[in-house]
Motif scaffolding. Structure first.
Motif, PDB file in Angstrom:
ATOM      1  N   VAL A 133       0.865  -1.180   0.000  1.00 31.96           N
ATOM      2  CA  VAL A 133       0.000   0.000   0.000  1.00 31.96           C
ATOM      3  C   VAL A 133       0.899   1.226   0.000  1.00 31.96           C
ATOM      4  O   VAL A 133       1.966   1.235   0.624  1.00 31.96           O
ATOM      5  CB  VAL A 133      -0.940   0.041   1.225  1.00 31.96           C
ATOM      6  CG1 VAL A 133      -2.023  -1.003   1.110  1.00 31.96           C
ATOM      7  CG2 VAL A 133      -0.174  -0.101   2.522  1.00 31.96           C
ATOM      8  N   ASP A 161       5.216  -7.748  13.688  1.00 30.88           N
ATOM      9  CA  ASP A 161       4.106  -8.690  13.848  1.00 30.88           C
ATOM     10  C   ASP A 161       3.528  -8.497  15.248  1.00 30.88           C
ATOM     11  O   ASP A 161       4.051  -7.716  16.056  1.00 30.88           O
ATOM     12  CB  ASP A 161       4.525 -10.124  13.541  1.00 30.88           C
ATOM     13  CG  ASP A 161       5.512 -10.722  14.540  1.00 30.88           C
ATOM     14  OD1 ASP A 161       5.805 -10.069  15.559  1.00 30.88           O
ATOM     15  OD2 ASP A 161       5.983 -11.847  14.285  1.00 30.88           O
ATOM     16  N   SER A 204       8.076 -12.947  13.285  1.00 30.34           N
ATOM     17  CA  SER A 204       8.059 -14.239  12.597  1.00 30.34           C
ATOM     18  C   SER A 204       6.939 -14.304  11.567  1.00 30.34           C
ATOM     19  O   SER A 204       6.769 -15.290  10.871  1.00 30.34           O
ATOM     20  CB  SER A 204       7.902 -15.383  13.607  1.00 30.34           C
ATOM     21  OG  SER A 204       6.620 -15.336  14.167  1.00 30.34           O
ATOM     22  N   VAL A 205       6.155 -13.238  11.505  1.00 35.00           N
ATOM     23  CA  VAL A 205       5.131 -13.146  10.469  1.00 35.00           C
ATOM     24  C   VAL A 205       5.511 -11.956   9.591  1.00 35.00           C
ATOM     25  O   VAL A 205       5.582 -10.830  10.067  1.00 35.00           O
ATOM     26  CB  VAL A 205       3.735 -12.912  11.085  1.00 35.00           C
ATOM     27  CG1 VAL A 205       2.691 -12.716   9.993  1.00 35.00           C
ATOM     28  CG2 VAL A 205       3.349 -14.084  11.990  1.00 35.00           C
ATOM     29  N   ALA A 206       5.789 -12.225   8.335  1.00 30.05           N
ATOM     30  CA  ALA A 206       6.274 -11.164   7.462  1.00 30.05           C
ATOM     31  C   ALA A 206       5.241 -10.850   6.393  1.00 30.05           C
ATOM     32  O   ALA A 206       4.606 -11.761   5.849  1.00 30.05           O
ATOM     33  CB  ALA A 206       7.579 -11.606   6.796  1.00 30.05           C
ATOM     34  N   ILE A 207       5.081  -9.575   6.092  1.00 26.24           N
ATOM     35  CA  ILE A 207       4.153  -9.187   5.025  1.00 26.24           C
ATOM     36  C   ILE A 207       4.782  -9.548   3.684  1.00 26.24           C
ATOM     37  O   ILE A 207       5.913  -9.183   3.397  1.00 26.24           O
ATOM     38  CB  ILE A 207       3.833  -7.683   5.085  1.00 26.24           C
ATOM     39  CG1 ILE A 207       3.164  -7.347   6.422  1.00 26.24           C
ATOM     40  CG2 ILE A 207       2.937  -7.268   3.915  1.00 26.24           C
ATOM     41  CD1 ILE A 207       2.905  -5.872   6.639  1.00 26.24           C
ATOM     42  N   VAL A 208       4.042 -10.301   2.891  1.00 29.93           N
ATOM     43  CA  VAL A 208       4.514 -10.705   1.567  1.00 29.93           C
ATOM     44  C   VAL A 208       4.054  -9.688   0.533  1.00 29.93           C
ATOM     45  O   VAL A 208       4.823  -9.249  -0.314  1.00 29.93           O
ATOM     46  CB  VAL A 208       3.947 -12.098   1.191  1.00 29.93           C
ATOM     47  CG1 VAL A 208       4.366 -12.483  -0.219  1.00 29.93           C
ATOM     48  CG2 VAL A 208       4.389 -13.137   2.200  1.00 29.93           C
ATOM     49  N   ALA A 209       2.784  -9.313   0.609  1.00 28.61           N
ATOM     50  CA  ALA A 209       2.252  -8.398  -0.399  1.00 28.61           C
ATOM     51  C   ALA A 209       0.943  -7.798   0.050  1.00 28.61           C
ATOM     52  O   ALA A 209       0.187  -8.395   0.832  1.00 28.61           O
ATOM     53  CB  ALA A 209       2.039  -9.142  -1.719  1.00 28.61           C
ATOM     54  N   HIS A 210       0.686  -6.609  -0.436  1.00 26.68           N
ATOM     55  CA  HIS A 210      -0.646  -6.027  -0.373  1.00 26.68           C
ATOM     56  C   HIS A 210      -1.232  -6.091  -1.780  1.00 26.68           C
ATOM     57  O   HIS A 210      -0.514  -5.922  -2.767  1.00 26.68           O
ATOM     58  CB  HIS A 210      -0.588  -4.566   0.083  1.00 26.68           C
ATOM     59  CG  HIS A 210      -0.257  -4.403   1.527  1.00 26.68           C
ATOM     60  ND1 HIS A 210       0.733  -3.583   1.992  1.00 26.68           N
ATOM     61  CD2 HIS A 210      -0.788  -4.985   2.623  1.00 26.68           C
ATOM     62  CE1 HIS A 210       0.793  -3.651   3.317  1.00 26.68           C
ATOM     63  NE2 HIS A 210      -0.113  -4.511   3.725  1.00 26.68           N
ATOM     64  N   THR A 211      -2.517  -6.318  -1.841  1.00 25.18           N
ATOM     65  CA  THR A 211      -3.186  -6.345  -3.141  1.00 25.18           C
ATOM     66  C   THR A 211      -4.512  -5.611  -2.999  1.00 25.18           C
ATOM     67  O   THR A 211      -5.003  -5.420  -1.883  1.00 25.18           O
ATOM     68  CB  THR A 211      -3.481  -7.787  -3.600  1.00 25.18           C
ATOM     69  OG1 THR A 211      -4.071  -8.492  -2.504  1.00 25.18           O
ATOM     70  CG2 THR A 211      -2.221  -8.510  -4.038  1.00 25.18           C
TER      71      THR A 211
END
Ligand SMILES: Cc1cc2nc3c(=O)[nH]c(=O)nc-3n(C[C@H](O)[C@H](O)[C@H](O)COP(=O)(O)OP(=O)(O)OC[C@H]3O[C@@H](n4cnc5c(N)ncnc54)[C@H](O)[C@@H]3O)c2cc1C
Ligand SMILES: Nc1ncnc2c1ncn2[C@@H]1O[C@H](COP(=O)(O)O)[C@@H](O)[C@H]1O
Lengths: 310, 245
Positions: free
Chosen positions: B25, B91, B207-214
């Motif tokens: 975003v 996270d 340990s939780v990573a943002i891969v992509a926003h769509t």
């Protein structure tokens, strides 16, 4: 591989059907899940045995589960659940529990998941104006939106065992205040019919209530309706500063479809809009849009639905 | 005398158009405000101070740009403003660990926050921080009473429940029947001069990573009808085509 654990969703003292959707979601994450049923009467757990795909069912039995207390429930479930990724429903109470459970295990929580692809989870952010995909690199607690995953069939026969557990409660219910009407709350309903300022007067909500009673729906409202008319309580408000709902069917009547209203209901599976203005933004989100006044459309809708339900 | 802390978060204005550029975003052109439910949390914290005495600290975790929401809280009457300095994408485990450690440093006895942030929509922070502190928590609270110990009203199956809460506790606030106060001129002047206390705390790796926003998948165009009589056909389709009735 670590275990996947489903915490059964309980409503009115029984296992709610979303639990079968959670099992489907767990299978999508790659494991045949253990289903844990929080209960004070272990017999309710038997219903989970038939969910196809569940590897085992544990009735986690405790007096703690009589009334919801975040601290007590998290402690009692943590004591029973093995290490692994935990799935809950994304109801307000279960999201709260999910966050508690994650924190108790120093894990992260991912809320409102609507798609799963291996270790990648997608959920709506910015009130549904964008989607976010995250990758897990270890166990986590994940809440799953209702009506997104198909329910697992009830052809299974998992073994049920009963485990006693307990946890310290940090709150105490002093008093329940039942809703004046027996009608469902928007947060609990699978079908919602909502009215906006276009209803003209709060008295006209009786037409929405009649349809709601015919099809077992809850009655909701836009903020303009809640702010304008004292008779329409805030508990009915859907949207950014009201409730976020995710029903199978949302019927918007006399609602323009402002961005803050959409924020609360755009993920509904089917949306019907009734509005006299063909340019109302709600029509861009409707599966079925009817350009008409409610005065014209609601009597027809009511009589057709009554005929169908008879 | 109660040490009251309210958590506030800066988020895009809810009217803002959200655009995704590349796989993230792009919020560079977006006006930022205090997350709407946090306004109720601030109001409730101030009422707690008025009822029980004590001081209110507004705290946020974010970059220097987030000082704006602290100043907004100051303008309506909080005593202290604190920012935990971090620009990172955290996270929930990292965020809550950082918030909990700062709350311990501050000696907080009760914490108010929003029921969910307008960007994440998660509702995880209140209960998560409470669990990390070993405290009580109640979420989605619509009304709080301070006399004779903390008691709150929150939704419960079939209605609402009045719940007494052991302190210390985290209360996450929904919009209730309280009216949120507006800043006056004196408050705005004080906020201008106020110093943000910038803290740094240890923050664990995420340990939780943002891969992509769509963008949300476009909905296929629906069917549209003219005139009320079409309601009969729509009702039939809801049963035969959509299978929802
Ligand atoms: C921070 C913030 C938070 C907000 N939170 C929320 C929220 O949680 N929920 C929410 O709903 N709004 C929220 N709003 C308000 C939102 O921006 C809109 O003002 C509101 O949703 C409008 O409500 P409405 O559609 O009922 O009214 P209007 O926009 O006035 O629309 C009325 C509609 O009725 C139609 N109409 C009129 N007469 C008839 C008739 N006889 N038959 C059929 N149709 C008719 C009109 O064509 C019109 O489209 C928020 C706003 C802000 C700034
Ligand atoms: N970075 C942050 N800084 C301060 N408070 C926060 C932050 N993130 C979340 N909160 C608080 O926690 C509430 C719920 O956020 P969330 O769990 O993201 O829905 C918000 O309304 C804030 O009160």
């Amino acid at each position: 591989m670590t275990e996947t654990i489903v915490i059964a969703e309980i409503a009115k003292g029984t296992i709610h059907t979303t639990t079968s959707e959670l099992v489907t979601a767990a299978l999508a994450m790659g494991g045949s899940p253990l289903v844990i049923v929080p209960c004070s009467d272990a017999s309710i757990a038997d219903a989970a045995a038939s969910i196809q795909g569940a590897s085992k069912v544990i009735a986690a039995k405790s007096d703690v589960f009589t009334h919801y207390d975040a601290a007590g429930w998290a402690a009692a479930l943590d004591a029973v659940a093995p290490a692994g990724t935990i799935l809950t429903a994304a109801t307000p109470q279960s999201k709260d529990l999910a966050a508690r459970l994650a924190a108790r295990r120093s894990l992260s929580v991912v809320q409102d998941v609507v798609a799963i692809d291996g270790n990648q989870l997608t959920s709506p952010v910015y009130s549904g104006k964008a989607m976010q995909t995250v990758a897990l690199s270890g166990p986590a607690v994940v809440s799953i939106r209702a009506n997104v995953f198909d329910a697992a069939p009830s052809t299974g026969a998992a073994e049920v065992s009963v485990v006693d557990t307990t946890g310290n409660m940090a709150t105490a219910v002093q008093e329940f205040m039942a809703r004046a009407s027996q009608r469902l709350d928007v947060a609990e309903a699978n079908i919602i019919i909502s009215g906006g300022r276009g209803m003209g007067s709060p008295d006209n909500f009786v037409h929405l209530e009649a349809i709601a009673d015919t099809i077992g729906a809850a009655v909701g409202a836009s903020r303009a309706a809640v702010d304008t008319w004292e008779a329409i309580p805030h508990s009915m408000q859907v949207g950014q500063t009201g409730k976020t709902v995710n029903p199978n069917l949302y019927i918007a009547v006399g609602i323009s479809g402002a961005i803050q209203h959409l924020a609360g209901m755009r993920s509904s599976k089917y949306i019907v809009a009734i509005n006299k203005d063909a340019d109302a933004p709600i029509f861009q989100h409707a599966d079925y849009g009817i350009v008409a006044t409610w005065e014209e459309a609601l009597p027809v809708l009511q009589s057709t639905l009554s005929g169908m339900m008879a | 005398m109660t040490n009251i802390v309210v958590l506030v978060k800066q988020v895009p204005d809810t009217n803002a158009k959200i655009v995704v550029s590349g796989d993230r975003v792009d919020l560079s052109a977006v006006k930022k405000v205090m997350s709407p439910y946090d306004e109720f949390a601030v109001e409730t914290a101030l009422r707690h101070r008025e009822a029980a005495g004590g001081e209110v600290t507004a705290m946020t975790l974010g970059g220097a740009g987030a000082d704006k929401v602290l100043k907004d809280a100051k303008a309506i009457g909080v005593d202290h403003i604190v920012r935990i300095d971090s620009e990172a994408e955290l996270d929930s485990n990292a965020l809550q660990t950082a918030l909990a450690s700062a709350l311990s440093q501050l000696g907080a006895e009760v914490v108010y926050c929003g029921k969910s942030a307008a960007d994440s929509g998660a509702g995880s922070t209140g209960p998560g921080v409470a669990e990390r502190m070993g405290w009580a928590s109640v979420s989605n609270v619509i009304s709080v009473a301070f006399e004779g110990g903390l008691s709150v009203v929150a939704p419960s199956e079939g209605g609402n429940a009045k719940i007494s809460v052991n302190m210390p506790a985290v209360i996450s606030c929904d919009k209730g029947d309280v009216k949120v106060r507006k800043p006056n001129v004196k408050g705005i002047m004080q906020a201008k001069k106020a110093q943000v206390d910038v803290k740094s705390v240890d923050i664990p790796a995420s340990s939780v990573a943002i891969v992509a926003h769509t963008m949300p998948p476009a909905k296929p165009a629906g069917k549209s009808y003219e005139g009320g009589a079409a309601a009969a056909e729509v009702a039939q389709l809801l049963r035969d085509e959509a299978n929802v009735i």
